[in-house]
Write a protein that holds these residues in place. Structure first.
Motif, PDB file in Angstrom:
ATOM      1  N   SER A   1       7.115 -11.863  -0.825  1.00 23.40           N
ATOM      2  CA  SER A   1       6.194 -10.997  -0.094  1.00 23.40           C
ATOM      3  C   SER A   1       6.989 -10.144   0.889  1.00 23.40           C
ATOM      4  O   SER A   1       7.699 -10.678   1.739  1.00 23.40           O
ATOM      5  CB  SER A   1       5.165 -11.843   0.661  1.00 23.40           C
ATOM      6  N   LEU A   2       6.898  -8.839   0.757  1.00 23.57           N
ATOM      7  CA  LEU A   2       7.586  -7.903   1.649  1.00 23.57           C
ATOM      8  C   LEU A   2       6.518  -7.075   2.363  1.00 23.57           C
ATOM      9  O   LEU A   2       5.519  -6.686   1.751  1.00 23.57           O
ATOM     10  CB  LEU A   2       8.503  -6.976   0.846  1.00 23.57           C
ATOM     11  N   ASN A   3       6.733  -6.806   3.648  1.00 21.55           N
ATOM     12  CA  ASN A   3       5.667  -6.199   4.437  1.00 21.55           C
ATOM     13  C   ASN A   3       6.158  -5.085   5.345  1.00 21.55           C
ATOM     14  O   ASN A   3       7.316  -5.079   5.764  1.00 21.55           O
ATOM     15  CB  ASN A   3       5.019  -7.275   5.321  1.00 21.55           C
ATOM     16  N   CYS A   4       5.255  -4.188   5.654  1.00 22.44           N
ATOM     17  CA  CYS A   4       5.501  -3.146   6.648  1.00 22.44           C
ATOM     18  C   CYS A   4       4.239  -2.930   7.468  1.00 22.44           C
ATOM     19  O   CYS A   4       3.127  -3.041   6.936  1.00 22.44           O
ATOM     20  CB  CYS A   4       5.878  -1.816   5.985  1.00 22.44           C
ATOM     21  N   THR A   5       4.427  -2.616   8.726  1.00 22.94           N
ATOM     22  CA  THR A   5       3.309  -2.194   9.570  1.00 22.94           C
ATOM     23  C   THR A   5       3.580  -0.775  10.031  1.00 22.94           C
ATOM     24  O   THR A   5       4.733  -0.326  10.063  1.00 22.94           O
ATOM     25  CB  THR A   5       3.130  -3.109  10.791  1.00 22.94           C
ATOM     26  N   TYR A   6       2.527  -0.067  10.369  1.00 25.99           N
ATOM     27  CA  TYR A   6       2.701   1.312  10.805  1.00 25.99           C
ATOM     28  C   TYR A   6       1.706   1.634  11.902  1.00 25.99           C
ATOM     29  O   TYR A   6       0.720   0.925  12.103  1.00 25.99           O
ATOM     30  CB  TYR A   6       2.564   2.274   9.625  1.00 25.99           C
ATOM     31  N   SER A   7       1.976   2.733  12.619  1.00 22.16           N
ATOM     32  CA  SER A   7       1.130   3.067  13.763  1.00 22.16           C
ATOM     33  C   SER A   7       0.336   4.356  13.560  1.00 22.16           C
ATOM     34  O   SER A   7      -0.659   4.573  14.247  1.00 22.16           O
ATOM     35  CB  SER A   7       1.990   3.199  15.026  1.00 22.16           C
ATOM     36  N   ASN A   8       0.742   5.186  12.619  1.00 26.62           N
ATOM     37  CA  ASN A   8       0.117   6.494  12.438  1.00 26.62           C
ATOM     38  C   ASN A   8      -1.039   6.406  11.435  1.00 26.62           C
ATOM     39  O   ASN A   8      -0.821   6.229  10.246  1.00 26.62           O
ATOM     40  CB  ASN A   8       1.173   7.496  11.944  1.00 26.62           C
ATOM     41  N   SER A   9      -2.248   6.553  11.934  1.00 23.09           N
ATOM     42  CA  SER A   9      -3.420   6.417  11.061  1.00 23.09           C
ATOM     43  C   SER A   9      -3.558   7.599  10.097  1.00 23.09           C
ATOM     44  O   SER A   9      -4.402   7.574   9.207  1.00 23.09           O
ATOM     45  CB  SER A   9      -4.687   6.275  11.908  1.00 23.09           C
ATOM     46  N   ALA A  10      -2.732   8.647  10.259  1.00 26.81           N
ATOM     47  CA  ALA A  10      -2.794   9.797   9.352  1.00 26.81           C
ATOM     48  C   ALA A  10      -2.111   9.525   8.015  1.00 26.81           C
ATOM     49  O   ALA A  10      -2.293  10.279   7.059  1.00 26.81           O
ATOM     50  CB  ALA A  10      -2.155  11.022  10.006  1.00 26.81           C
ATOM     51  N   PHE A  11      -1.323   8.465   7.928  1.00 29.91           N
ATOM     52  CA  PHE A  11      -0.651   8.158   6.655  1.00 29.91           C
ATOM     53  C   PHE A  11      -1.687   7.907   5.572  1.00 29.91           C
ATOM     54  O   PHE A  11      -2.635   7.150   5.771  1.00 29.91           O
ATOM     55  CB  PHE A  11       0.259   6.935   6.785  1.00 29.91           C
ATOM     56  N   GLN A  12      -1.475   8.534   4.410  1.00 27.34           N
ATOM     57  CA  GLN A  12      -2.436   8.373   3.317  1.00 27.34           C
ATOM     58  C   GLN A  12      -1.770   7.874   2.041  1.00 27.34           C
ATOM     59  O   GLN A  12      -2.441   7.297   1.191  1.00 27.34           O
ATOM     60  CB  GLN A  12      -3.103   9.712   3.022  1.00 27.34           C
ATOM     61  N   TYR A  13      -0.482   8.145   1.899  1.00 23.27           N
ATOM     62  CA  TYR A  13       0.217   7.750   0.686  1.00 23.27           C
ATOM     63  C   TYR A  13       1.271   6.720   1.055  1.00 23.27           C
ATOM     64  O   TYR A  13       1.990   6.890   2.045  1.00 23.27           O
ATOM     65  CB  TYR A  13       0.878   8.975   0.033  1.00 23.27           C
ATOM     66  N   PHE A  14       1.366   5.687   0.247  1.00 24.81           N
ATOM     67  CA  PHE A  14       2.228   4.556   0.571  1.00 24.81           C
ATOM     68  C   PHE A  14       3.097   4.225  -0.634  1.00 24.81           C
ATOM     69  O   PHE A  14       2.591   4.098  -1.749  1.00 24.81           O
ATOM     70  CB  PHE A  14       1.377   3.340   0.979  1.00 24.81           C
ATOM     71  N   MET A  15       4.379   4.111  -0.376  1.00 25.28           N
ATOM     72  CA  MET A  15       5.328   3.908  -1.458  1.00 25.28           C
ATOM     73  C   MET A  15       6.280   2.767  -1.163  1.00 25.28           C
ATOM     74  O   MET A  15       6.521   2.435   0.018  1.00 25.28           O
ATOM     75  CB  MET A  15       6.170   5.186  -1.645  1.00 25.28           C
ATOM     76  N   TRP A  16       6.784   2.181  -2.209  1.00 27.91           N
ATOM     77  CA  TRP A  16       7.877   1.218  -2.120  1.00 27.91           C
ATOM     78  C   TRP A  16       9.029   1.732  -2.954  1.00 27.91           C
ATOM     79  O   TRP A  16       8.846   2.096  -4.131  1.00 27.91           O
ATOM     80  CB  TRP A  16       7.453  -0.164  -2.601  1.00 27.91           C
ATOM     81  N   TYR A  17      10.203   1.787  -2.349  1.00 28.23           N
ATOM     82  CA  TYR A  17      11.417   2.164  -3.032  1.00 28.23           C
ATOM     83  C   TYR A  17      12.331   0.941  -3.108  1.00 28.23           C
ATOM     84  O   TYR A  17      12.377   0.117  -2.192  1.00 28.23           O
ATOM     85  CB  TYR A  17      12.163   3.278  -2.284  1.00 28.23           C
ATOM     86  N   ARG A  18      13.077   0.855  -4.200  1.00 32.06           N
ATOM     87  CA  ARG A  18      14.076  -0.198  -4.359  1.00 32.06           C
ATOM     88  C   ARG A  18      15.444   0.475  -4.321  1.00 32.06           C
ATOM     89  O   ARG A  18      15.667   1.510  -4.948  1.00 32.06           O
ATOM     90  CB  ARG A  18      13.877  -0.922  -5.698  1.00 32.06           C
ATOM     91  N   GLN A  19      16.373  -0.126  -3.594  1.00 35.33           N
ATOM     92  CA  GLN A  19      17.721   0.431  -3.464  1.00 35.33           C
ATOM     93  C   GLN A  19      18.742  -0.656  -3.744  1.00 35.33           C
ATOM     94  O   GLN A  19      18.886  -1.593  -2.960  1.00 35.33           O
ATOM     95  CB  GLN A  19      17.925   1.024  -2.070  1.00 35.33           C
ATOM     96  N   TYR A  20      19.453  -0.509  -4.857  1.00 32.90           N
ATOM     97  CA  TYR A  20      20.549  -1.415  -5.147  1.00 32.90           C
ATOM     98  C   TYR A  20      21.758  -1.003  -4.311  1.00 32.90           C
ATOM     99  O   TYR A  20      21.880   0.143  -3.875  1.00 32.90           O
ATOM    100  CB  TYR A  20      20.891  -1.388  -6.638  1.00 32.90           C
ATOM    101  N   SER A  21      22.670  -1.955  -4.130  1.00 28.79           N
ATOM    102  CA  SER A  21      23.832  -1.731  -3.281  1.00 28.79           C
ATOM    103  C   SER A  21      24.613  -0.502  -3.743  1.00 28.79           C
ATOM    104  O   SER A  21      24.913  -0.356  -4.923  1.00 28.79           O
ATOM    105  CB  SER A  21      24.721  -2.973  -3.321  1.00 28.79           C
ATOM    106  N   ARG A  22      24.907   0.384  -2.803  1.00 25.74           N
ATOM    107  CA  ARG A  22      25.687   1.593  -3.053  1.00 25.74           C
ATOM    108  C   ARG A  22      25.036   2.537  -4.064  1.00 25.74           C
ATOM    109  O   ARG A  22      25.720   3.293  -4.759  1.00 25.74           O
ATOM    110  CB  ARG A  22      27.110   1.240  -3.487  1.00 25.74           C
TER     111      ARG A  22
END
Lengths: 113, 111
Positions: A20-41
């Motif tokens: 389980s990975l999580n994020c919190t945010y403060s700006n209620s204007a956000f409408q689109y939510f994404m998850w990116y994966r980044q391998y080393s280098r």
């Protein structure tokens, strides 16, 4: 206070675990939510993309958005060593005439055999 | 289809030197972006270009300049490098909408 908060980890789990990975945010204007994966280098690659509240499933991955709590999650079922990477949440809102993308700092995940 | 490419992959500079980071995309995307990534800070937008011929400042533009040479290419220039510009730089492009496609990055060390 950062607009997007994400626990940097590292998170270490055994193969097969539910992550389980999580994020919190403060700006209620956000409408689109994404998850990116980044391998080393490597550069980030888009993993999941959701609009507004609700769940979205893609194979072993489920993205969840709760706009009332300003909280988003990414669940990984049956985690594999190949899932070991840094996971970045990102959110989008219109700002100054363009879609401004704000990233979390990223959570480093290690899945061990 | 190579996607987004960046050169060089790695560079070491001395304080005060200048250099240009190159980015090209072959996906016919209108929008292109430059980010820097630092530990604990996530990705921060330096400059972006909504279309050929236009550029705008992002969150951290100081010390950088950009050129949108044509639809494919978007370069980032450091006129007088400083140690604070040691970072990993990513170029991204966007076809419209919210998703962005990233290049492999340029690791820059300023001594």
């Amino acid at each position: 206070q950062k607009e997007v908060e994400q626990d940097p980890g590292p998170l270490s789990v055994p193969e097969g675990a539910i992550v389980s990975l999580n994020c919190t945010y403060s700006n209620s204007a956000f409408q689109y939510f994404m998850w990116y994966r980044q391998y080393s280098r490597k550069g980030p690659e888009l993993l999941m993309y959701t609009y507004s509240s609700g769940n979205k499933e893609d194979g072993r991955f489920t993205a969840q958005v709760d706009k009332s709590s300003k909280y988003i999650s990414l669940f990984i079922r049956d985690s594999q060593p190949s899932d070991s990477a840094t996971y970045l949440c990102a959110m989008s809102a219109l700002s100054g005439g363009y879609n401004k993308l704000i990233f979390g700092a990223g959570t480093r995940l290690a899945v061990h055999p | 289809n190579a996607g987004v490419t960046q050169t060089p992959k790695f560079q070491v500079l001395k304080t005060g030197q200048s250099m240009t980071l190159q980015c090209a995309q072959d996906m016919n995307h209108n929008s292109m972006y430059w980010y820097r990534q630092d530990p604990g800070m996530g990705l921060r937008l330096i400059y972006y270009s909504a279309s050929e011929g236009t550029t705008d400042k992002g969150e951290v533009p100081n010390g950088y300049n950009v050129s949108r040479l044509n639809k494919r290419e978007f370069s980032l220039r450091l006129e007088s490098a400083a140690p604070s510009q040691t970072s990993v730089y990513f170029c991204a492009s966007n076809p419209g909408g919210e998703t962005q496609y990233f290049g492999p990055g340029t690791r820059l060390l300023v001594l």
